[in-house]
Design a protein around this motif. Structure first.
Motif, PDB file in Angstrom:
ATOM      1  N   PHE A  34      31.323  27.823  38.618  1.00  0.00           N
ATOM      2  CA  PHE A  34      32.265  28.884  38.293  1.00  0.00           C
ATOM      3  C   PHE A  34      32.169  29.236  36.808  1.00  0.00           C
ATOM      4  O   PHE A  34      31.946  28.364  35.955  1.00  0.00           O
ATOM      5  N   ALA A  35      32.355  30.513  36.531  1.00  0.00           N
ATOM      6  CA  ALA A  35      32.373  30.953  35.142  1.00  0.00           C
ATOM      7  C   ALA A  35      33.617  30.401  34.449  1.00  0.00           C
ATOM      8  O   ALA A  35      34.562  29.931  35.100  1.00  0.00           O
ATOM      9  N   ASP A  36      33.634  30.491  33.143  1.00  0.00           N
ATOM     10  CA  ASP A  36      34.802  30.035  32.392  1.00  0.00           C
ATOM     11  C   ASP A  36      36.031  30.817  32.832  1.00  0.00           C
ATOM     12  O   ASP A  36      35.939  31.967  33.276  1.00  0.00           O
ATOM     13  N   ASP A  37      37.188  30.193  32.675  1.00  0.00           N
ATOM     14  CA  ASP A  37      38.422  30.823  33.120  1.00  0.00           C
ATOM     15  C   ASP A  37      38.643  32.199  32.487  1.00  0.00           C
ATOM     16  O   ASP A  37      39.175  33.113  33.132  1.00  0.00           O
ATOM     17  N   LYS A  38      38.238  32.372  31.259  1.00  0.00           N
ATOM     18  CA  LYS A  38      38.433  33.668  30.596  1.00  0.00           C
ATOM     19  C   LYS A  38      37.555  34.755  31.215  1.00  0.00           C
ATOM     20  O   LYS A  38      37.854  35.963  31.089  1.00  0.00           O
ATOM     21  N   ASP A  39      36.472  34.339  31.910  1.00  0.00           N
ATOM     22  CA  ASP A  39      35.580  35.309  32.560  1.00  0.00           C
ATOM     23  C   ASP A  39      35.747  35.338  34.077  1.00  0.00           C
ATOM     24  O   ASP A  39      35.059  36.121  34.753  1.00  0.00           O
ATOM     25  N   LEU A  40      36.632  34.484  34.600  1.00  0.00           N
ATOM     26  CA  LEU A  40      36.795  34.359  36.052  1.00  0.00           C
ATOM     27  C   LEU A  40      37.989  35.192  36.525  1.00  0.00           C
ATOM     28  O   LEU A  40      39.052  35.205  35.903  1.00  0.00           O
ATOM     29  N   LYS A  41      37.781  35.880  37.647  1.00  0.00           N
ATOM     30  CA  LYS A  41      38.853  36.703  38.238  1.00  0.00           C
ATOM     31  C   LYS A  41      39.037  36.291  39.704  1.00  0.00           C
ATOM     32  O   LYS A  41      38.082  36.282  40.486  1.00  0.00           O
ATOM     33  N   ILE A  42      40.307  35.919  40.088  1.00  0.00           N
ATOM     34  CA  ILE A  42      40.623  35.506  41.460  1.00  0.00           C
ATOM     35  C   ILE A  42      41.561  36.563  42.052  1.00  0.00           C
ATOM     36  O   ILE A  42      42.643  36.833  41.507  1.00  0.00           O
ATOM     37  N   ASP A  43      41.147  37.143  43.141  1.00  0.00           N
ATOM     38  CA  ASP A  43      41.977  38.118  43.853  1.00  0.00           C
ATOM     39  C   ASP A  43      42.575  37.441  45.088  1.00  0.00           C
ATOM     40  O   ASP A  43      41.977  36.534  45.671  1.00  0.00           O
ATOM     41  N   TYR A  44      43.779  37.952  45.527  1.00  0.00           N
ATOM     42  CA  TYR A  44      44.478  37.369  46.683  1.00  0.00           C
ATOM     43  C   TYR A  44      44.723  38.460  47.711  1.00  0.00           C
ATOM     44  O   TYR A  44      45.265  39.535  47.400  1.00  0.00           O
ATOM     45  N   GLU A  45      44.318  38.173  48.919  1.00  0.00           N
ATOM     46  CA  GLU A  45      44.667  39.051  50.039  1.00  0.00           C
ATOM     47  C   GLU A  45      46.029  38.664  50.610  1.00  0.00           C
ATOM     48  O   GLU A  45      46.793  39.532  51.045  1.00  0.00           O
ATOM     49  N   TYR A  46      46.331  37.367  50.576  1.00  0.00           N
ATOM     50  CA  TYR A  46      47.659  36.891  51.010  1.00  0.00           C
ATOM     51  C   TYR A  46      47.939  35.563  50.307  1.00  0.00           C
ATOM     52  O   TYR A  46      47.078  34.706  50.164  1.00  0.00           O
ATOM     53  N   ILE A  47      49.219  35.412  49.884  1.00  0.00           N
ATOM     54  CA  ILE A  47      49.699  34.170  49.298  1.00  0.00           C
ATOM     55  C   ILE A  47      51.123  33.962  49.771  1.00  0.00           C
ATOM     56  O   ILE A  47      51.900  34.926  49.911  1.00  0.00           O
ATOM     57  N   PRO A  48      51.504  32.761  50.146  1.00  0.00           N
ATOM     58  CA  PRO A  48      52.867  32.516  50.642  1.00  0.00           C
ATOM     59  C   PRO A  48      53.923  33.021  49.654  1.00  0.00           C
ATOM     60  O   PRO A  48      53.734  33.002  48.428  1.00  0.00           O
ATOM     61  N   GLU A  49      55.033  33.457  50.231  1.00  0.00           N
ATOM     62  CA  GLU A  49      56.112  34.030  49.431  1.00  0.00           C
ATOM     63  C   GLU A  49      56.705  32.980  48.488  1.00  0.00           C
ATOM     64  O   GLU A  49      56.896  31.824  48.856  1.00  0.00           O
ATOM     65  N   PHE A  63      55.309  31.997  45.631  1.00  0.00           N
ATOM     66  CA  PHE A  63      54.289  31.360  44.796  1.00  0.00           C
ATOM     67  C   PHE A  63      53.668  32.388  43.851  1.00  0.00           C
ATOM     68  O   PHE A  63      53.425  33.537  44.228  1.00  0.00           O
ATOM     69  N   VAL A  64      53.420  31.947  42.652  1.00  0.00           N
ATOM     70  CA  VAL A  64      52.758  32.787  41.657  1.00  0.00           C
ATOM     71  C   VAL A  64      51.251  32.613  41.821  1.00  0.00           C
ATOM     72  O   VAL A  64      50.752  31.483  41.829  1.00  0.00           O
ATOM     73  N   PRO A  65      50.491  33.688  41.932  1.00  0.00           N
ATOM     74  CA  PRO A  65      49.044  33.556  42.126  1.00  0.00           C
ATOM     75  C   PRO A  65      48.375  32.838  40.938  1.00  0.00           C
ATOM     76  O   PRO A  65      48.605  33.189  39.782  1.00  0.00           O
ATOM     77  N   ALA A  66      47.608  31.844  41.225  1.00  0.00           N
ATOM     78  CA  ALA A  66      46.895  31.101  40.176  1.00  0.00           C
ATOM     79  C   ALA A  66      45.748  31.948  39.639  1.00  0.00           C
ATOM     80  O   ALA A  66      45.058  32.633  40.396  1.00  0.00           O
ATOM     81  N   GLN A  67      45.563  31.903  38.331  1.00  0.00           N
ATOM     82  CA  GLN A  67      44.519  32.699  37.698  1.00  0.00           C
ATOM     83  C   GLN A  67      43.349  31.859  37.186  1.00  0.00           C
ATOM     84  O   GLN A  67      42.425  32.405  36.601  1.00  0.00           O
ATOM     85  N   SER A  68      43.382  30.575  37.452  1.00  0.00           N
ATOM     86  CA  SER A  68      42.258  29.709  37.084  1.00  0.00           C
ATOM     87  C   SER A  68      41.872  28.879  38.296  1.00  0.00           C
ATOM     88  O   SER A  68      42.695  28.624  39.188  1.00  0.00           O
ATOM     89  N   ILE A  69      40.637  28.475  38.332  1.00  0.00           N
ATOM     90  CA  ILE A  69      40.160  27.705  39.471  1.00  0.00           C
ATOM     91  C   ILE A  69      40.846  26.354  39.541  1.00  0.00           C
ATOM     92  O   ILE A  69      41.127  25.819  40.619  1.00  0.00           O
ATOM     93  N   GLY A  70      41.180  25.780  38.387  1.00  0.00           N
ATOM     94  CA  GLY A  70      41.874  24.495  38.376  1.00  0.00           C
ATOM     95  C   GLY A  70      43.284  24.609  38.942  1.00  0.00           C
ATOM     96  O   GLY A  70      43.719  23.733  39.709  1.00  0.00           O
TER      97      GLY A  70
END
Length: 317
Positions: free
Chosen positions: A257-272, A274-281
């Motif tokens: 995975f690229a560094d967190d500053k260069d990584l982008k995670i999109d969500y199609e669905y996430i349980p109500e 919860f805040v979407p995580a923006q880093s792989i960790g």
């Protein structure tokens, strides 16, 4: 008494004083000359030069000894004990002149060179008694300035970090300092430099190889060798990525995975709630804590090193 007798008496008296003056004045003149001569020898000129320099000038020919008999005055001819003493003084002065002349000539023509104080130095001799020659400076034999690799360079990934570690060792017989460079294959520009042959976090290359160049910094001579092992990471497909996201992280997890500053995670669905995580960790922590299953949607995007830089997920409880 008649005038003729008086004149005779006066003449005798004058003759007596004249003879007395001649007998006294002549020895005084010799003593004065000897005294000056002694002052010249006692003063002692500086180092070097012949007898003339030691005694303040060339000795007059009249003072040079012709023979032992010629330089020895006869006390009977002088008519006094004082003349005999002056003769002995003149003989001693002549002997002194000869000794100092010989010493000065020896000092003026040394065989081994003069030191700063004018005294000739002794030549250096070896244990066998023969003059020792100065040792010539040692020179490195031809070819000993070329660097030589000591074994095969080692290349491996740095644990839990993106990039490669490389270690090379070279030697040079002349002992000159070396510089290590990693260049793209066939290029002269260095991308990485090292003084001890160690490189850390070397990014993969397009060909998976680099040219290792070892330079003798004194002579400019170079050793070049192409080494491999700098390959890009395996490009994860959607299925491979999904499998990896649903397993415990291993030591090499982050290199895909690229560094967190260069990584982008999109969500199609996430349980109500919860805040979407923006880093792989953070995403992996939420999955482990909540027992989620992650489903990868679509095709991931990659950077120049085949690392995932963007992907979309659906969270299943």
């Amino acid at each position: 008494m008649d005038n003729k007798r008086i004149l005779c008496i006066i003449g005798l008296v004058l003759t007596f004083f004249a003879c007395l003056a001649i007998g006294v004045v002549l020895p005084i003149g010799e003593k004065k000359s000897n005294t000056l001569f002694a002052s010249n020898t006692g003063g002692g000129g500086g180092g070097g030069g012949g007898g003339g320099s030691l005694f303040g000038g060339e000795v007059p020919e009249s003072n040079r000894p012709q023979s032992e008999d010629a330089t020895r005055p006869d006390p009977e001819n002088t008519g006094s004990a004082e003349a005999a003493e002056e003769a002995e003084s003149a003989e001693a002065a002549t002997s002194t002149e000869e000794e100092y002349s010989v010493a000065s000539e020896s000092a003026a023509t040394p065989e081994t060179g003069q030191e700063a104080d004018g005294v000739p130095s002794e030549p250096a001799t070896s244990a066998t008694g023969t003059p020792a020659e100065p040792a010539a400076p040692e020179a490195a034999p031809a070819g000993d300035t070329m660097p030589v690799l000591d074994g095969k360079p080692l290349v491996g990934r740095a644990n839990r970090r993106f990039g490669f570690a490389c270690r090379a060792k070279a030697t040079v017989a002349s002992g000159d300092p070396l510089e290590y460079r990693l260049c793209e294959v066939g290029r002269s520009e260095a991308k990485y430099t090292s003084r001890n042959g160690g490189f850390a976090l070397v990014v993969p290359s397009e060909s998976g190889k680099y040219d290792l160049v070892v330079v003798n910094t004194r002579t400019g001579e170079q050793l070049r060798e192409t080494i491999g092992g700098f390959d890009k990471v395996t490009k994860l497909s959607a299925g491979m990525l999904q499998e990896k996201l649903n397993k415990p992280m291993d030591d090499w997890f982050y290199i895909y995975f690229a560094d967190d500053k260069d990584l982008k995670i999109d969500y199609e669905y996430i349980p109500e709630g919860f805040v979407p995580a923006q880093s792989i960790g953070a995403l992996m922590s939420d999955r482990s804590a909540n027992g989620w299953t992650i489903e990868v949607v679509g095709t991931p995007q990659y950077d120049e090193y085949n690392q995932v830089r963007r992907f979309k997920v659906r969270i299943k409880e």
